[in-house]
Design a protein around this motif. Structure first.
Motif, PDB file in Angstrom:
ATOM      1  N   PRO A 193      -3.076  59.675   7.116  1.00 48.55           N
ATOM      2  CA  PRO A 193      -2.389  60.210   5.939  1.00 48.55           C
ATOM      3  C   PRO A 193      -2.302  61.730   5.980  1.00 48.55           C
ATOM      4  O   PRO A 193      -3.145  62.407   6.590  1.00 48.55           O
ATOM      5  CB  PRO A 193      -3.273  59.740   4.784  1.00 48.55           C
ATOM      6  N   GLN A 194      -1.311  62.270   5.331  1.00 46.94           N
ATOM      7  CA  GLN A 194      -1.151  63.710   5.241  1.00 46.94           C
ATOM      8  C   GLN A 194      -2.146  64.282   4.218  1.00 46.94           C
ATOM      9  O   GLN A 194      -2.499  63.626   3.248  1.00 46.94           O
ATOM     10  CB  GLN A 194       0.279  64.059   4.800  1.00 46.94           C
ATOM     11  N   GLY A 195      -2.576  65.507   4.476  1.00 43.00           N
ATOM     12  CA  GLY A 195      -3.401  66.215   3.507  1.00 43.00           C
ATOM     13  C   GLY A 195      -4.844  65.766   3.440  1.00 43.00           C
ATOM     14  O   GLY A 195      -5.554  66.102   2.491  1.00 43.00           O
ATOM     15  N   VAL A 196      -5.305  65.019   4.446  1.00 40.48           N
ATOM     16  CA  VAL A 196      -6.700  64.563   4.486  1.00 40.48           C
ATOM     17  C   VAL A 196      -7.408  65.233   5.643  1.00 40.48           C
ATOM     18  O   VAL A 196      -6.916  65.238   6.773  1.00 40.48           O
ATOM     19  CB  VAL A 196      -6.788  63.025   4.643  1.00 40.48           C
ATOM     20  N   THR A 197      -8.576  65.820   5.359  1.00 45.34           N
ATOM     21  CA  THR A 197      -9.447  66.359   6.398  1.00 45.34           C
ATOM     22  C   THR A 197     -10.743  65.564   6.373  1.00 45.34           C
ATOM     23  O   THR A 197     -11.409  65.487   5.341  1.00 45.34           O
ATOM     24  CB  THR A 197      -9.759  67.846   6.162  1.00 45.34           C
ATOM     25  N   ALA A 198     -11.079  64.968   7.490  1.00 52.52           N
ATOM     26  CA  ALA A 198     -12.237  64.088   7.549  1.00 52.52           C
ATOM     27  C   ALA A 198     -13.533  64.887   7.625  1.00 52.52           C
ATOM     28  O   ALA A 198     -13.607  65.908   8.321  1.00 52.52           O
ATOM     29  CB  ALA A 198     -12.129  63.158   8.756  1.00 52.52           C
ATOM     30  N   GLY A 199     -14.548  64.399   6.903  1.00 53.35           N
ATOM     31  CA  GLY A 199     -15.890  64.907   7.136  1.00 53.35           C
ATOM     32  C   GLY A 199     -16.443  64.297   8.404  1.00 53.35           C
ATOM     33  O   GLY A 199     -16.933  64.978   9.306  1.00 53.35           O
ATOM     34  N   PRO A 204      -3.734  61.247  19.532  1.00 52.68           N
ATOM     35  CA  PRO A 204      -2.782  62.292  19.133  1.00 52.68           C
ATOM     36  C   PRO A 204      -2.389  62.229  17.659  1.00 52.68           C
ATOM     37  O   PRO A 204      -2.170  63.268  17.022  1.00 52.68           O
ATOM     38  CB  PRO A 204      -1.575  62.034  20.043  1.00 52.68           C
ATOM     39  N   GLY A 205      -2.333  61.035  17.093  1.00 51.51           N
ATOM     40  CA  GLY A 205      -1.954  60.906  15.693  1.00 51.51           C
ATOM     41  C   GLY A 205      -3.059  61.228  14.713  1.00 51.51           C
ATOM     42  O   GLY A 205      -2.826  61.239  13.497  1.00 51.51           O
ATOM     43  N   LEU A 206      -4.252  61.528  15.230  1.00 52.74           N
ATOM     44  CA  LEU A 206      -5.396  61.809  14.353  1.00 52.74           C
ATOM     45  C   LEU A 206      -5.752  63.283  14.276  1.00 52.74           C
ATOM     46  O   LEU A 206      -6.607  63.671  13.476  1.00 52.74           O
ATOM     47  CB  LEU A 206      -6.625  61.026  14.846  1.00 52.74           C
ATOM     48  N   LYS A 207      -5.125  64.112  15.090  1.00 51.07           N
ATOM     49  CA  LYS A 207      -5.526  65.517  15.162  1.00 51.07           C
ATOM     50  C   LYS A 207      -5.405  66.231  13.822  1.00 51.07           C
ATOM     51  O   LYS A 207      -6.169  67.147  13.517  1.00 51.07           O
ATOM     52  CB  LYS A 207      -4.701  66.254  16.226  1.00 51.07           C
TER      53      LYS A 207
END
Length: 270
Positions: free
Chosen positions: A61-67, A83-86
């Protein structure tokens, strides 16, 4: 570390990822702090996610930064998935892999930053797994403790400092359940050859192995002591062990088998 603002992102909700997720929810992890990415999660998992109120997306999803970014997809498709997770990776994200054969450097090159490489095993699906883990230097003590807590919902965690040990851990515990299942097959077949009906021989072998495992789990005694407790001098168990523990018995076979598994783990990582 885990919060709705910097969530735990689970990529892949299959057997291993699903087992971990169920453990987190059962342990009281806030569902709002979890995001699942899986284009085709199992039907049972879809229902569990909906009932728990966990966000599930087909892609990052857009706008999510994972801890913590937990990578629970098969190693064969990791190249296509990463590549889709960067966009999920920020300066404080820890990438956590449960994929066999993918090294820390592999993830550092593709995602950067802090990386933890783990090798769980399939008994994690019933909360009785064990996981080997190694972290790179970018993983803080706080992050390591949080990851230990997350992994522990499915069983104990053994941390090592040397990544090369992961190949041996893979050989012993990662692949180990298959050896035990095959042991049951062999015991049942031997029982059939001794005159038992095949279905009875399988029930006896299966319950004996699971019962012995539970006894070892509950007992403080070493495996050697438990074996000795079953073995009367000149009795039936001693007769069997004289074959299994001979110079050409089971130990050299296990030596060869585990070396083959460890060698293959190294080949997959190269």
């Amino acid at each position: 570390m885990i919060s709705p603002g910097t969530p735990l992102v689970l990529v892949g909700a299959g057997n291993m990822g699903g087992a971990m997720l169920s453990g987190w929810l059962d342990a009281g992890t806030d569902p709002a702090a979890i995001v699942v990415i899986d284009p085709k999660p199992p039907e049972a998992m879809v229902e569990r996610l909906a009932n728990a109120g966990v966000r599930c997306e087909a892609s990052a999803p857009q706008g999510v930064t994972a801890g913590i970014l937990m990578l629970a997809v098969k190693p064969q498709i990791m190249d296509a998935v990463l590549p889709g997770l960067k966009g999920l990776v920020g300066p404080d994200t820890v990438s956590l892999s449960v994929a066999a054969g993918k090294t820390i450097s592999y993830f550092e090159e593709r995602l950067g930053g802090a990386v933890v490489r783990t090798i769980p095993n399939t008994p994690a699906m019933v909360g009785r797994g064990i996981t080997g883990a190694v972290a790179n230097a970018a993983v803080s003590a706080e992050a390591k403790a949080e990851i230990d807590r997350l992994l522990s919902v499915c069983g104990p965690v053994e941390w090592v400092e040397d990544e090369a040990m992961i190949d041996a851990i893979t050989a012993v515990s990662g692949s180990g359940p298959a050896y035990v299942f095959y042991l049951v097959e062999c015991m049942a077949e031997a029982g059939r050859k001794c005159g038992l009906p095949a279905d009875l021989a399988m029930r006896l072998a299966r319950e004996t192995v699971t019962g012995a495992g539970e006894l070892m789990h509950r007992s403080p005694s070493e495996a050697e002591t438990l074996r000795q407790n079953v073995t009367s001098p000149n009795g039936t168990t001693a007769a069997a062990l004289s074959v299994l523990m001979a110079e050409d018995g089971i130990q050299p076979v296990f030596d060869k088998a585990l070396k083959a598994a460890a060698d293959r783990s190294r080949e997959l990582a190269s």
